[in-house]
Design an enzyme around this catalytic site. Structure first.
Site, short mmCIF file in Angstrom:
data_model
loop_
_atom_site.label_atom_id
_atom_site.label_comp_id
_atom_site.label_asym_id
_atom_site.label_seq_id
_atom_site.Cartn_x
_atom_site.Cartn_y
_atom_site.Cartn_z
N CYS A 63 0.85 -1.19 0.00
CA CYS A 63 0.00 0.00 0.00
C CYS A 63 0.89 1.24 0.00
O CYS A 63 1.78 1.36 0.84
CB CYS A 63 -0.91 -0.01 1.23
SG CYS A 63 -1.95 1.46 1.38
N CYS A 135 -8.19 -5.53 -9.94
CA CYS A 135 -7.75 -4.48 -10.85
C CYS A 135 -7.37 -3.28 -9.99
O CYS A 135 -8.22 -2.63 -9.40
CB CYS A 135 -8.90 -4.16 -11.80
SG CYS A 135 -8.47 -3.04 -13.12
#
Length: 152
Positions: A63, A135
């Site tokens: 992240c 995605c």
């Protein structure tokens, strides 16, 4: 270990509740404008423009907001969509899936479980391993390249 040492150790470790409690201004200081738009405002980068959509190196995708490991290059594949695509997260507990009814569509949003940052969406049209296609926006990721000879 004395209490002072324990407190310092606790302060040095990232607290998930603290990550989620950051204000927009704090996030703006830490993220570049595109990352802020994608991660905090649920934006989407244009297809085939992100830095990781075609990356084939071995490693871990983290992240971009909090550093949490999210996806492994072992599960990345070319979906033809123009965004990095994965058939499963590195750990099921590292991402959350939420109903998304924005833009007149019914989709499943994917967020970082640690800091609630928007990553992208998951679709049921992935490869046979799971049938899923995560995605993900490149702007929501940082890549940690696997060193030669290291196993993931």
């Amino acid at each position: 270990m004395n209490n002072d040492s324990a407190e310092e150790l606790n302060k040095s470790q990232s607290d998930p509740a603290q990550e989620k409690a950051k204000s927009d201004s704090e996030w703006r200081e830490e993220l570049d404008p595109e990352q802020f738009h994608v991660l905090r405002e649920k934006g989407t980068e244009r297809a085939f423009t992100g830095k990781y959509w075609d990356l084939k190196d071995a490693g871990t995708y983290r992240c971009a907001a909090c550093g949490e490991p999210l996806f492994s290059s072992d599960t990345k594949y070319d979906s033809g969509s123009g965004w990095p695509s994965f058939y499963q997260p590195a750990d099921a507990a590292s991402v959350k899936e939420l109903a998304d009814h924005s833009h007149g569509m019914i989709r499943t949003e994917v967020t970082c479980a640690k800091c609630d940052s928007h990553l992208g969406h998951v679709f049921p049209d992935g490869p046979p391993q799971t049938g899923l296609r995560y995605c993900v926006n490149s702007a929501s990721l940082d890549f940690e390249k696997q060193e030669e000879g290291d196993a993931e």
